[in-house]
Write a protein that holds these residues in place. Sequence first.
Motif, PDB file in Angstrom:
ATOM      1  N   LYS A 122       0.975  -1.078  -0.019  1.00 37.10           N
ATOM      2  CA  LYS A 122       0.021   0.078   0.081  1.00 37.10           C
ATOM      3  C   LYS A 122       0.962   1.358   0.145  1.00 37.10           C
ATOM      4  CE  LYS A 122      -3.884   2.453   1.076  1.00 37.10           C
ATOM      5  NZ  LYS A 122      -5.410   2.541   0.630  1.00 37.10           N
ATOM      6  N   LEU A 123       1.898   1.181   0.902  1.00 37.92           N
ATOM      7  CA  LEU A 123       2.910   2.528   0.977  1.00 37.92           C
ATOM      8  C   LEU A 123       3.405   2.571  -0.392  1.00 37.92           C
ATOM      9  CD1 LEU A 123       4.805   2.012   4.380  1.00 37.92           C
ATOM     10  CD2 LEU A 123       3.744   3.939   3.273  1.00 37.92           C
ATOM     11  N   ARG A 124       3.891   1.586  -1.083  1.00 37.13           N
ATOM     12  CA  ARG A 124       4.272   1.721  -2.549  1.00 37.13           C
ATOM     13  C   ARG A 124       3.383   2.226  -3.513  1.00 37.13           C
ATOM     14  NH1 ARG A 124       6.833  -4.331  -2.030  1.00 37.13           N
ATOM     15  NH2 ARG A 124       8.710  -4.073  -0.837  1.00 37.13           N
ATOM     16  N   MET A 125       2.108   1.703  -3.360  1.00 35.65           N
ATOM     17  CA  MET A 125       1.264   2.317  -4.280  1.00 35.65           C
ATOM     18  C   MET A 125       0.750   3.750  -4.151  1.00 35.65           C
ATOM     19  SD  MET A 125      -0.990  -1.257  -4.746  1.00 35.65           S
ATOM     20  CE  MET A 125      -2.133  -0.658  -6.163  1.00 35.65           C
ATOM     21  N   GLN A 126       0.845   4.261  -2.735  1.00 33.42           N
ATOM     22  CA  GLN A 126       0.427   5.434  -2.334  1.00 33.42           C
ATOM     23  C   GLN A 126       1.354   6.379  -2.772  1.00 33.42           C
ATOM     24  OE1 GLN A 126      -2.258   6.805  -0.039  1.00 33.42           O
ATOM     25  NE2 GLN A 126      -3.332   5.355  -1.382  1.00 33.42           N
ATOM     26  N   ARG A 127       2.837   6.073  -2.727  1.00 30.94           N
ATOM     27  CA  ARG A 127       3.819   6.905  -3.056  1.00 30.94           C
ATOM     28  C   ARG A 127       3.508   7.100  -4.670  1.00 30.94           C
ATOM     29  NH1 ARG A 127       8.741   3.316  -3.206  1.00 30.94           N
ATOM     30  NH2 ARG A 127       8.038   2.509  -1.546  1.00 30.94           N
ATOM     31  N   VAL A 128       3.159   6.321  -5.494  1.00 30.26           N
ATOM     32  CA  VAL A 128       3.103   6.502  -6.974  1.00 30.26           C
ATOM     33  C   VAL A 128       1.943   7.370  -7.165  1.00 30.26           C
ATOM     34  CG1 VAL A 128       2.819   5.460  -9.129  1.00 30.26           C
ATOM     35  CG2 VAL A 128       4.391   4.354  -7.552  1.00 30.26           C
TER      36      VAL A 128
END
Length: 420
Positions: A105-111
């Motif tokens: 989720k953190l990775r996707m939120q970042r993008v």
Amino acid sequence: MKVAVLGAGVAGMAAAYYLWRDGHEVVVVDRRSGAALETSFGNAGGLCPSFAGPWAAPGMIGKVLKMALQREAPIRFSLSPNPRKLAWLARWVGNCNAERFRANKLRMQRVAHYSHACLKSLAASGLPVDFDYHEDGTLQVFRQASELKLVKGITQALDEYEVPWRFLEGDEVRAQEPALAASHAPIAGALYLPRDGSGDSHKFATCLAAYLAQQGVVFHYGARITALPSAGDRIEGVRIEGQSTPLTADAYVLALGPQAPFLLRPLGISLPIYPMKGYSITAPIHDPSRAPRAALMDEYNKVMISRLGDRVRAAGMAELKGYDANVDPGRVAFLKNVVREWFPQGVGIEEAQAWAGLRPMTPDGPAILGKTRYRNLYLDCGHGSNGWTQACGTGKIVADIVTGREPEVDLEGLTVDRYA
Ligand SMILES: Cc1cc2nc3c(=O)[nH]c(=O)nc-3n(C[C@H](O)[C@H](O)[C@H](O)COP(=O)(O)OP(=O)(O)OC[C@H]3O[C@@H](n4cnc5c(N)ncnc54)[C@H](O)[C@@H]3O)c2cc1C
């Protein structure tokens, strides 16, 4: 440098734009007769960074198994034992725990948040790109009091990513969205996410393509790529059906959506992208005061209803059934009923156009971006169910990498190396 962008979906078009802006000579290759005629054609139109998150989540396995037994369930699986699907599912199951969910989720939120900023700056830049963009937020509506127990977890996650939200009770929901005055649907409450927007990804991609063509970007449409011949650690060209000589470039950006694995497998690159089918209907608005402004997410039915200019689009469903993109009339009837329930007046639901498309899903959630073992081959694929929201950001990230600049987003967990 001459860069060939393979695929003119919303991911490929955004990459082509940023590459052109960096001063590269850009060619775009696609098998269809224009831009965004596959998955990027009829999505829900939600530009919702706050929603960006993996499908692989704690509790999802039970939810999916339960839904498999329901007739009109939003999620369906075929039972055919396809080895690629089974391998994808095994990886997906491995990501359905709290620790993996949080990291993904953190990775996707970042993008997604980066992408939203890129899209807004592109929309404000004066380019002739009209895609019915408006920023009226998302209204995530809960029909039943029992669904409200989800709110705490959702808002905790929103707070963690500093996304503003407001919880609204039944009457406040109708005050926020006056077009709901005539709705027959029960409303227990809603989360309002004011920063989200809506827009038409097909219009975005076609306007961008038209603009780029005027600037000298070359488009090869009706060009089905059959292979990417290689020598050592370099791609030598793009083999196109019916053409005797391959198209050559200095660098290649692969943005082929759900088809990406087929061209990479012969090169020894295995991408766990599998198609997840969804449906949409698009209907004309007859009375704008009775049509939604915010994108309405019907949490129970997992259907999003958004306004795109003078049209309403409703989209949803998740079917893991291979590459068949035929439209199932039962699914269309279901979507029409959902729209009728929320917006019974003002929308020409009988005139709705139906569509089905294949989300290019990775089992963990994030897209797959950047370098490969071939020095001149770059990936921009696996955008899943949030690809429209992520496209500008991923296009900018990939253009930065191709150009030799450090991307503005940390690439941890976003490259193909995570599957090694
Ligand atoms: C029902 C539904 C609702 C959705 N709702 C949302 C939403 O609200 N918000 C959101 O952010 N995302 C949403 N999505 C997801 C989003 O639509 C996708 O993630 C995104 O469109 C993927 O874009 P893409 O460019 O990677 O793929 P595509 O649009 O599929 O583009 C790939 C391109 O490659 C071309 N191609 C493939 N193979 C070849 C070949 N061999 N030779 C030449 N060309 C080839 C195709 O013609 C196509 O143009 C939704 C998806 C669905 C199905």
